[in-house]
Design a protein around this motif. Structure first.
Motif, PDB file in Angstrom:
ATOM      1  N   UNK A 132     -23.868  47.159   5.344  1.00 34.51           N
ATOM      2  CA  UNK A 132     -22.486  46.967   4.909  1.00 34.51           C
ATOM      3  C   UNK A 132     -22.392  45.850   3.880  1.00 34.51           C
ATOM      4  N   UNK A 133     -23.218  44.820   4.041  1.00 33.04           N
ATOM      5  CA  UNK A 133     -23.245  43.748   3.054  1.00 33.04           C
ATOM      6  C   UNK A 133     -23.681  44.252   1.694  1.00 33.04           C
ATOM      7  N   UNK A 134     -24.684  45.150   1.684  1.00 28.29           N
ATOM      8  CA  UNK A 134     -25.112  45.740   0.422  1.00 28.29           C
ATOM      9  C   UNK A 134     -24.021  46.587  -0.202  1.00 28.29           C
ATOM     10  N   UNK A 135     -23.304  47.351   0.626  1.00 27.88           N
ATOM     11  CA  UNK A 135     -22.197  48.163   0.115  1.00 27.88           C
ATOM     12  C   UNK A 135     -21.083  47.276  -0.442  1.00 27.88           C
ATOM     13  N   UNK A 136     -20.875  46.122   0.212  1.00 32.82           N
ATOM     14  CA  UNK A 136     -19.834  45.205  -0.259  1.00 32.82           C
ATOM     15  C   UNK A 136     -20.140  44.714  -1.673  1.00 32.82           C
ATOM     16  N   UNK A 137     -21.417  44.422  -1.934  1.00 33.96           N
ATOM     17  CA  UNK A 137     -21.812  43.993  -3.277  1.00 33.96           C
ATOM     18  C   UNK A 137     -21.686  45.150  -4.264  1.00 33.96           C
ATOM     19  N   UNK A 138     -22.158  46.328  -3.861  1.00 37.74           N
ATOM     20  CA  UNK A 138     -22.136  47.474  -4.763  1.00 37.74           C
ATOM     21  C   UNK A 138     -20.701  47.852  -5.156  1.00 37.74           C
ATOM     22  N   UNK A 139     -19.765  47.719  -4.208  1.00 37.08           N
ATOM     23  CA  UNK A 139     -18.367  48.074  -4.478  1.00 37.08           C
ATOM     24  C   UNK A 139     -17.536  46.847  -4.870  1.00 37.08           C
ATOM     25  N   UNK A 140     -18.231  45.783  -5.280  1.00 36.99           N
ATOM     26  CA  UNK A 140     -17.591  44.590  -5.844  1.00 36.99           C
ATOM     27  C   UNK A 140     -16.519  44.003  -4.923  1.00 36.99           C
ATOM     28  N   UNK A 141     -16.946  43.732  -3.692  1.00 33.09           N
ATOM     29  CA  UNK A 141     -16.111  43.046  -2.702  1.00 33.09           C
ATOM     30  C   UNK A 141     -14.830  43.814  -2.385  1.00 33.09           C
ATOM     31  N   UNK A 142     -14.991  45.109  -2.130  1.00 29.34           N
ATOM     32  CA  UNK A 142     -13.825  45.903  -1.724  1.00 29.34           C
ATOM     33  C   UNK A 142     -13.232  45.286  -0.456  1.00 29.34           C
ATOM     34  N   UNK A 143     -11.909  45.075  -0.405  1.00 29.66           N
ATOM     35  CA  UNK A 143     -11.305  44.348   0.720  1.00 29.66           C
ATOM     36  C   UNK A 143     -11.567  44.986   2.082  1.00 29.66           C
ATOM     37  N   UNK A 144     -11.596  46.305   2.139  1.00 26.32           N
ATOM     38  CA  UNK A 144     -11.856  46.965   3.420  1.00 26.32           C
ATOM     39  C   UNK A 144     -13.271  46.665   3.915  1.00 26.32           C
ATOM     40  N   UNK A 145     -14.234  46.617   2.990  1.00 22.16           N
ATOM     41  CA  UNK A 145     -15.613  46.320   3.370  1.00 22.16           C
ATOM     42  C   UNK A 145     -15.775  44.860   3.759  1.00 22.16           C
ATOM     43  N   UNK A 146     -15.152  43.962   3.001  1.00 21.65           N
ATOM     44  CA  UNK A 146     -15.235  42.528   3.314  1.00 21.65           C
ATOM     45  C   UNK A 146     -14.612  42.251   4.675  1.00 21.65           C
ATOM     46  N   UNK A 147     -13.427  42.839   4.923  1.00 18.00           N
ATOM     47  CA  UNK A 147     -12.763  42.635   6.203  1.00 18.00           C
ATOM     48  C   UNK A 147     -13.554  43.212   7.358  1.00 18.00           C
ATOM     49  N   UNK A 148     -14.126  44.412   7.159  1.00 17.80           N
ATOM     50  CA  UNK A 148     -14.932  45.032   8.216  1.00 17.80           C
ATOM     51  C   UNK A 148     -16.169  44.197   8.520  1.00 17.80           C
ATOM     52  N   UNK A 149     -16.735  43.572   7.498  1.00 22.64           N
ATOM     53  CA  UNK A 149     -17.911  42.716   7.652  1.00 22.64           C
ATOM     54  C   UNK A 149     -17.611  41.592   8.653  1.00 22.64           C
ATOM     55  N   UNK A 150     -16.456  40.958   8.498  1.00 21.23           N
ATOM     56  CA  UNK A 150     -16.093  39.865   9.400  1.00 21.23           C
ATOM     57  C   UNK A 150     -15.756  40.380  10.797  1.00 21.23           C
TER      58      UNK A 150
END
Length: 324
Positions: A132-150
Motif C-alpha cells: 500500500x505504501x508503494x501504491x501511495x507513492x505511485x498514485x502521488x499520495x492519494x488521500x484514500x491510500x494515505x488514510x488507509x495506510x494509517x
C-alpha cells in the motif's frame, strides 16, 4: 547424557516462551513506532521524497547523495527501511508461535489455534502495508491510500496489544464485570475507532498532507471536521468516566484471587486510559490553537497509537485470564 537430554526437554519450552514474550512486545513497539516514522514522512513533506517503489528512484534502491539532495528522500527511505524491520519482527513472531504450537510438551501452555491465526495477522497486514505504501507513492499520495495506510497501522496496534495479552495471560477469559458494564467497555472500544478515523480525516484536511506542494488532501471543511472529531473525543471521555466509576464500584465474583487480581488490573488500566485520553485531548487542543506545529502533530499521532493500545489493554482486562 540421558539426564542432560531430560533437562533440555524441560527447559526448552520455557526458553521459547520467554523468547516469544520478547518478540510479541517488540511487535507492539514496532507497530507503534512505524506510525511515528510515517508521521515524520508526512510532517516533513517527504511523502514523495522517493518517486518510485520499491526503488527510491528509478534504477536506484537508496537515495543518491548530490549537492541538490534534500532531507526528503532520506526521511521517506528511512521509513521504508523501518517498515522492513516491522515485517521481519512480524515474521519472527509468526514462526516462533508456530514452533511453540508444535512443541506441545512441558509446563508451558501451548498457543491455541485462534492465537496462532492472530499471530499471522501482523505479518500479512504489514506486507500489505508495504504494498500500500508503494501504491501511495505511485498514485502521488492519494488521500484514500494515505488514510488507509494509517488506519491499518491502528488496526495492527490493536492486534499487537491483544497478542501481548494472549501470550502473557493465556486461557479462557471470564468476565469480572456485570454484563452492562462489560458491554460499555466494548462500546468504548468501538468509539475509539470512530475517534481515530475522524482524527485521520482532520489531519488529511489540514496542511500536513505529506507533500510540500499540496496544502491539503481531503476537500472538507477542516474546522467542521475538527469540531466533529473533538465531539467524539468528549463523548468517549464522558463514557469512559462512567465506565471507570462503575468499574471501581463493581465487586468481582467471589471465587478466589484470580478475579480479584483481574479487577485490580482493570481499575489500573482504566485510570491509565483516562490519563492517555486527557493527554491526547490536551495535545489536540494546543496544536489546533497554535497553528498545527509539526512536533505537536507528531505527538498527537503517537498519542493515537497509545490510545488504541491502552484501550485494547483495558478491554482485555475486563476478563480474568490465566497467567503464563
Amino acid at each position: 547424557m540421558p539426564a542432560r537430554r531430560r533437562y533440555r526437554k524441560r527447559v526448552r519450552p520455557q526458553t521459547l516462551s520467554r523468547l516469544i514474550g520478547i518478540v510479541v512486545v517488540a511487535n507492539l513497539i514496532t507497530q507503534i513506532a512505524i506510525i511515528v516514522t510515517g508521521g515524520a514522512v508526512r510532517l516533513t513533506g517527504s511523502g514523495l521524497g522517493c518517486s518510485s517503489w520499491p526503488n527510491c528512484e528509478p534504477g536506484e534502491f537508496s537515495p543518491a547523495f548530490h549537492e541538490a539532495t534534500s532531507i526528503h528522500p532520506y526521511v521517506e527511505f528511512g521509513n521504508r527501511v523501518f517498515g522492513a524491520v516491522v515485517v521481519l519482527v512480524a515474521l519472527v513472531l509468526a514462526l516462533l508461535v508456530g514452533w511453540a504450537a508444535r512443541s506441545a510438551h512441558g509446563p508451558t501452555p501451548t498457543p491455541t489455534v485462534r492465537y496462532r491465526r492472530l499471530a499471522v495477522a501482523p505479518l500479512v497486514l504489514s506486507v500489505a502495508q508495504a504494498v500500500l505504501g508503494g501504491m501511495t507513492v505511485r498514485f502521488e499520495l492519494h488521500p484514500a491510500l494515505v488514510g488507509s495506510h494509517f488506519l491499518i497501522s491502528a488496526v495492527l496496534v490493536w492486534i499487537a496489544a491483544w497478542l501481548v495479552v494472549g501470550w502473557f495471560r493465556p486461557g479462557t477469559p471470564r468476565s469480572v464485570l456485570p454484563r452492562p458494564v462489560h458491554v460499555l467497555g466494548w462500546v468504548l472500544a468501538a468509539l475509539v475507532g470512530v475517534v481515530v478515523v475522524l482524527g485521520m480525516i482532520v489531519t488529511g484536511a489540514g496542511p500536513h498532507s505529506g507533500d510540500d506542494e499540496v496544502g491539503y488532501r481531503f476537500t472538507v471543511d477542516p474546522v467542521a471536521v475538527a469540531r466533529l472529531h473533538s465531539t467524539s473525543v468528549w463523548v468517549f471521555l464522558a463514557l469512559l468516566i462512567v465506565f471507570v466509576v462503575l468499574v471501581h464500584r463493581a465487586r468481582p465474583p467471589a471465587d478466589g484471587g484470580t478475579h480479584l487480581g483481574a479487577a485490580v488490573r482493570l481499575r489500573r488500566w482504566s485510570l491509565v486510559l483516562v490519563a492517555v485520553t486527557l493527554a491526547q485531548g490536551a495535545i489536540g487542543y494546543v496544536q489546533y490553537f497554535t497553528g498545527l506545529p509539526e512536533l505537536l502533530v507528531g505527538l498527537h499521532m503517537l498519542g493515537a497509537a497509545l490510545l488504541v493500545a491502552t484501550t485494547a489493554f483495558t478491554v482485555s482486562a475486563m476478563s480474568a485470564r490465566g497467567r503464563r
